[in-house]
Design a protein around this motif. Structure first.
Motif, PDB file in Angstrom:
ATOM      1  N   THR A  26       0.746  -1.154  -0.078  1.00 54.96           N
ATOM      2  CA  THR A  26       0.105   0.077   0.094  1.00 54.96           C
ATOM      3  C   THR A  26       0.902   1.334   0.137  1.00 54.96           C
ATOM      4  OG1 THR A  26      -1.775  -1.343   1.271  1.00 54.96           O
ATOM      5  CG2 THR A  26      -1.840   1.155   1.092  1.00 54.96           C
ATOM      6  N   ILE A  27       1.952   1.060   0.727  1.00 58.27           N
ATOM      7  CA  ILE A  27       2.740   2.488   0.741  1.00 58.27           C
ATOM      8  C   ILE A  27       3.549   2.718  -0.484  1.00 58.27           C
ATOM      9  CG2 ILE A  27       4.960   3.218   1.805  1.00 58.27           C
ATOM     10  CD1 ILE A  27       3.921   1.904   4.602  1.00 58.27           C
ATOM     11  N   ILE A  28       3.898   1.690  -1.161  1.00 54.21           N
ATOM     12  CA  ILE A  28       4.561   1.738  -2.217  1.00 54.21           C
ATOM     13  C   ILE A  28       3.817   2.445  -3.248  1.00 54.21           C
ATOM     14  CG2 ILE A  28       5.650   0.580  -4.362  1.00 54.21           C
ATOM     15  CD1 ILE A  28       7.210  -1.360  -2.310  1.00 54.21           C
ATOM     16  N   LYS A  29       2.581   1.838  -3.259  1.00 53.77           N
ATOM     17  CA  LYS A  29       1.665   2.304  -4.314  1.00 53.77           C
ATOM     18  C   LYS A  29       1.115   3.448  -4.272  1.00 53.77           C
ATOM     19  CE  LYS A  29      -3.000   1.447  -6.131  1.00 53.77           C
ATOM     20  NZ  LYS A  29      -4.369   0.522  -6.230  1.00 53.77           N
ATOM     21  N   ASN A  30       0.933   4.338  -2.931  1.00 53.32           N
ATOM     22  CA  ASN A  30       0.376   5.582  -2.662  1.00 53.32           C
ATOM     23  C   ASN A  30       1.586   6.399  -2.663  1.00 53.32           C
ATOM     24  OD1 ASN A  30      -2.197   4.461  -2.280  1.00 53.32           O
ATOM     25  ND2 ASN A  30      -2.036   4.310  -0.174  1.00 53.32           N
ATOM     26  N   ILE A  31       2.831   6.189  -2.297  1.00 58.22           N
ATOM     27  CA  ILE A  31       3.773   6.974  -2.067  1.00 58.22           C
ATOM     28  C   ILE A  31       4.790   6.923  -3.371  1.00 58.22           C
ATOM     29  CG2 ILE A  31       5.552   7.865  -0.428  1.00 58.22           C
ATOM     30  CD1 ILE A  31       2.956   8.440   0.588  1.00 58.22           C
ATOM     31  N   LYS A  32       5.016   5.928  -3.551  1.00 52.71           N
ATOM     32  CA  LYS A  32       6.059   5.437  -4.591  1.00 52.71           C
ATOM     33  C   LYS A  32       7.417   6.230  -4.087  1.00 52.71           C
ATOM     34  CE  LYS A  32       2.870   5.700  -8.558  1.00 52.71           C
ATOM     35  NZ  LYS A  32       1.561   5.801  -7.543  1.00 52.71           N
TER      36      LYS A  32
END
Length: 225
Positions: A110-116
């Motif tokens: 989720t963090i990688i998807k939202n924050i990149k």
């Protein structure tokens, strides 16, 4: 030789950890690099430093954020993820590296998807060599993810199961022991829709006994939670 200045802000509430990061980067930097490292120990200090750097038109180039941080006094920033989101919005040219102790697949995904983020490191993976090579990779060829992060992402990708974001969140909430009635409040779905989603997930993961616990086990094995 012309020096390349790199302004860095490190935010972590453990002084010894920050000192270790600083020493590693300073001792392993390239000859042409000149590092200017500032530190912060909580969300308030970090936001203050970011805003000040923007005000004097001397923004940071790279940010290191521990995900688990004391929140800001006004409650606006609860974690390093919130700080990263702020940077992505207001200092888009900067690079963000997130560091954490947790290794839950859903949260990482989720963090990688939202924050990149340009970098994502699990603290238990970090050695001096890993940190120094990760730092150079973030500068020259991002993103850089530590071993555990890559394993989690690769495992979920290799499963090739059709699980969308909402279903993924349902799996995560199930793994946390959240009941259907409470789940409906958190993801804005009716109880009947949640049951339909769970039924679909049990078909996707081939759950023969119909149990939620078995679904959670299979989802963990596939790298989704």
């Amino acid at each position: 030789m012309h020096k390349t200045p790199i302004k860095i802000l490190m935010t972590d509430d453990h002084p010894m950890i920050i000192e270790g990061y600083q020493n590693t980067l300073l001792s392993s930097k390239k000859e042409h690099q000149e590092l200017d490292i500032a530190i912060a120990s909580n969300c308030d200090e970090s936001i203050k430093a970011i805003k000040k750097s923007m005000a004097i038109k001397s923004p940071f180039d790279i940010f290191f954020f521990d995900i688990s941080l004391p929140p800001s006094k006004d409650g606006v920033y609860q974690s390093g993820v919130d700080l990263a989101a702020y940077v992505k919005q207001y200092v888009p040219a900067a690079k963000v590296v997130l560091l954490t102790m947790f290794n839950e697949s859903y949260r990482i995904h989720t963090i990688i998807k939202n924050i990149k983020p340009e970098g994502f490191l699990i603290k238990s993976d970090i050695t001096s060599k890993e940190l120094s090579s990760g730092f150079q990779a973030v500068i020259n060829n991002p993103p850089f993810y530590s071993g555990t992060v890559n394993k989690i992402l690769n495992k979920m990708t290799s499963s090739r199961l059709d699980v969308d974001d909402v279903s993924h969140e349902i799996l995560y909430l199930l793994s946390q022991g959240v009941k259907n009635k409470d789940m409906s409040k958190r993801i804005n779905l009716s109880l009947s829709m949640i049951e339909k989603r769970k039924k679909y997930l049990k078909e996707v993961f081939r759950i023969s006994d119909g149990k939620d616990d078995t679904l959670v086990i299979k989802a963990k094995d596939a790298g989704f939670i």
